[in-house]
Design an enzyme around this catalytic site. Structure first.
Site, PDB file in Angstrom:
ATOM      1  N   GLY A 182       4.044 -23.017  16.447  1.00  0.00           N
ATOM      2  CA  GLY A 182       4.684 -24.072  17.242  1.00  0.00           C
ATOM      3  C   GLY A 182       4.348 -24.036  18.713  1.00  0.00           C
ATOM      4  N   PHE A 183       4.169 -22.834  19.251  1.00  0.00           N
ATOM      5  CA  PHE A 183       3.982 -22.735  20.701  1.00  0.00           C
ATOM      6  C   PHE A 183       2.987 -21.626  21.042  1.00  0.00           C
ATOM      7  CE2 PHE A 183       8.126 -24.474  19.852  1.00  0.00           C
ATOM      8  CZ  PHE A 183       8.146 -25.595  20.665  1.00  0.00           C
ATOM      9  N   GLY A 184       2.240 -21.849  22.119  1.00  0.00           N
ATOM     10  CA  GLY A 184       1.392 -20.796  22.653  1.00  0.00           C
ATOM     11  C   GLY A 184       2.217 -19.849  23.512  1.00  0.00           C
ATOM     12  N   GLY A 185       1.597 -18.741  23.876  1.00  0.00           N
ATOM     13  CA  GLY A 185       2.217 -17.831  24.834  1.00  0.00           C
ATOM     14  C   GLY A 185       3.304 -16.927  24.286  1.00  0.00           C
TER      15      GLY A 185
ATOM     16  N   ASP B 177      -5.024 -27.071  17.404  1.00  0.00           N
ATOM     17  CA  ASP B 177      -3.690 -27.007  16.806  1.00  0.00           C
ATOM     18  C   ASP B 177      -3.094 -28.400  16.687  1.00  0.00           C
ATOM     19  OD1 ASP B 177      -3.157 -24.140  16.448  1.00  0.00           O
ATOM     20  OD2 ASP B 177      -3.401 -24.035  18.626  1.00  0.00           O
TER      21      ASP B 177
ATOM     22  N   GLY C 209      -5.222 -18.307  22.683  1.00  0.00           N
ATOM     23  CA  GLY C 209      -4.942 -19.447  23.547  1.00  0.00           C
ATOM     24  C   GLY C 209      -4.750 -19.012  24.980  1.00  0.00           C
ATOM     25  N   SER C 210      -3.564 -18.485  25.274  1.00  0.00           N
ATOM     26  CA  SER C 210      -3.264 -18.161  26.674  1.00  0.00           C
ATOM     27  C   SER C 210      -4.145 -17.045  27.220  1.00  0.00           C
ATOM     28  CB  SER C 210      -1.781 -17.820  26.835  1.00  0.00           C
ATOM     29  OG  SER C 210      -1.309 -17.060  25.767  1.00  0.00           O
TER      30      SER C 210
ATOM     31  N   MET D  89       0.027 -30.521  15.511  1.00  0.00           N
ATOM     32  CA  MET D  89       1.462 -30.327  15.225  1.00  0.00           C
ATOM     33  C   MET D  89       2.147 -31.688  15.170  1.00  0.00           C
ATOM     34  SD  MET D  89       2.430 -27.203  17.780  1.00  0.00           S
ATOM     35  CE  MET D  89       1.295 -25.837  18.096  1.00  0.00           C
TER      36      MET D  89
ATOM     37  N   HIS E  81      -6.323 -26.306  12.779  1.00  0.00           N
ATOM     38  CA  HIS E  81      -5.126 -25.660  12.224  1.00  0.00           C
ATOM     39  C   HIS E  81      -4.031 -26.713  12.133  1.00  0.00           C
ATOM     40  CE1 HIS E  81      -1.696 -22.488  12.985  1.00  0.00           C
ATOM     41  NE2 HIS E  81      -1.653 -22.995  11.767  1.00  0.00           N
TER      42      HIS E  81
ATOM     43  N   HIS F 209     -10.405 -23.654  18.320  1.00  0.00           N
ATOM     44  CA  HIS F 209      -9.235 -23.775  17.447  1.00  0.00           C
ATOM     45  C   HIS F 209      -8.386 -24.943  17.937  1.00  0.00           C
ATOM     46  CE1 HIS F 209      -6.186 -21.963  14.729  1.00  0.00           C
ATOM     47  NE2 HIS F 209      -5.290 -22.309  15.650  1.00  0.00           N
TER      48      HIS F 209
ATOM     49  N   MET G 222      -0.410 -15.954  10.342  1.00  0.00           N
ATOM     50  CA  MET G 222       0.216 -16.257  11.635  1.00  0.00           C
ATOM     51  C   MET G 222       0.867 -14.990  12.187  1.00  0.00           C
ATOM     52  SD  MET G 222      -0.472 -19.313  12.529  1.00  0.00           S
ATOM     53  CE  MET G 222       0.545 -19.293  14.015  1.00  0.00           C
TER      54      MET G 222
ATOM     55  N   SER H 258      -7.952 -21.283  21.496  1.00  0.00           N
ATOM     56  CA  SER H 258      -7.095 -22.416  21.138  1.00  0.00           C
ATOM     57  C   SER H 258      -6.916 -23.319  22.340  1.00  0.00           C
ATOM     58  CB  SER H 258      -5.729 -21.907  20.681  1.00  0.00           C
ATOM     59  OG  SER H 258      -4.813 -22.994  20.675  1.00  0.00           O
TER      60      SER H 258
ATOM     61  N   MET I 112      -0.500 -27.844  11.492  1.00  0.00           N
ATOM     62  CA  MET I 112       0.915 -27.477  11.356  1.00  0.00           C
ATOM     63  C   MET I 112       1.688 -28.768  11.132  1.00  0.00           C
ATOM     64  SD  MET I 112       0.830 -24.617  14.321  1.00  0.00           S
ATOM     65  CE  MET I 112      -0.707 -25.324  14.903  1.00  0.00           C
TER      66      MET I 112
ATOM     67  N   ASP J   3      -3.592 -15.502  14.449  1.00  0.00           N
ATOM     68  CA  ASP J   3      -3.318 -16.556  15.442  1.00  0.00           C
ATOM     69  C   ASP J   3      -1.932 -16.317  16.027  1.00  0.00           C
ATOM     70  OD1 ASP J   3      -3.092 -18.903  16.895  1.00  0.00           O
ATOM     71  OD2 ASP J   3      -3.008 -20.227  15.140  1.00  0.00           O
ATOM     72  N   GLY J   4      -1.921 -16.067  17.343  1.00  0.00           N
ATOM     73  CA  GLY J   4      -0.653 -15.908  18.047  1.00  0.00           C
ATOM     74  C   GLY J   4      -0.548 -14.567  18.730  1.00  0.00           C
ATOM     75  N   GLY J   5      -0.455 -14.606  20.056  1.00  0.00           N
ATOM     76  CA  GLY J   5      -0.244 -13.375  20.812  1.00  0.00           C
ATOM     77  C   GLY J   5      -1.444 -12.440  20.837  1.00  0.00           C
TER      78      GLY J   5
END
Ligand code: DX5
Ligand code: ZN
Length: 217
Positions: free
Chosen positions: A141-144, A34, A196-197, A36, A65, A32, A136, A9, A67, A174-176
């Site tokens: 809304g946010f990475g990390g 994002d 992402g991160s 938003m 993606h 990916h 999800m 991402s 959002m 997607d996420g973490g």
């Protein structure tokens, strides 16, 4: 379905140097993106003009993606811009079946995303309209953020439904996603992994992609 797909991402990339940031993930299966709108989620990123430029210079296909509110209005334009897949949120679509069909007829794969607290069951009868379901694994809304373990049963139930219907529907998470959490997501049945991160937060994105791919298999 094999666990092939690592989609970094660019939310965690340097937005001032997107072209070189894209070149750093040339070994990924897709990028990916994002989008938003500071309404569907409490954050603002980028929109159609920038996605069109990313599409023009990216060495890998685009996995968009969305959002955003009013997905019915905006999503088809991302497909027309050449994105390989366009994912809208079930919570933001008035007519998800019609929208998925529009995305496919514009030449994109149709994805539908679910927030962590949105159940998959009301949507199981429309799996045949989709190429991908995005579960999800953080609040969008946010990475990390940290991977929500409570989403694992939904990944499992979605994978079972896809197998039961014998449909070629990818299951994206997607996420973490890290080298640790990707193992549990893959075991639960996820086949496409956004990171992402854990990719852009390292000095060696290509190495991180390879390590995630290895951990997922
Ligand atoms: C969050 C985005 C994700 C985000 C993931 O709303 O949809 O794609 O970039 O970032 P990490 O991998 O850092 O959780
Ligand atoms: Zn995303």
């Amino acid at each position: 379905m094999s666990t092939c797909c690592i989609h970094p991402s660019i939310l965690s990339a340097d937005f001032v140097n997107l072209q070189s940031e894209l070149d750093r993930i040339a070994t990924a299966d897709a990028v990916h993106v994002d989008v938003m709108d500071n309404s569907f989620v409490p954050n603002l990123t980028l929109g159609l003009p920038i996605v069109k430029r990313i599409q023009a210079v990216s060495p890998v296909p685009l996995d968009v993606h969305l959002m955003i509110d009013d997905a019915d209005r905006w999503a088809p334009q991302y497909a027309e811009a050449g994105a390989a897949s366009v994912t809208f949120h079930a919570e933001a679509a008035q007519a998800p079946i019609r929208l998925a069909r529009e995305l496919r007829s514009a030449g994109a794969k149709a994805g539908m995303a679910l927030r962590p607290a949105t159940a998959v069951e009301p949507y199981l009868d429309m799996l045949g309209e989709l190429d991908m379901v995005l579960i999800m694994t953080v609040e969008p809304g946010f990475g990390g953020q940290s991977f929500l373990e409570s989403t694992l049963p939904k990944i499992r139930r979605t994978a079972e439904a896809v197998r039961g219907a014998n449909l070629p529907v990818a299951i994206q998470v997607d996420g973490g996603i890290t080298e640790e959490t990707i193992v549990r997501a893959a075991e639960a049945g996820a086949t496409v992994f956004v990171a992402g991160s854990s990719v852009y937060g390292t000095d060696d994105p290509a190495g991180a992609i390879a390590a995630l791919r290895q951990a997922a298999s």
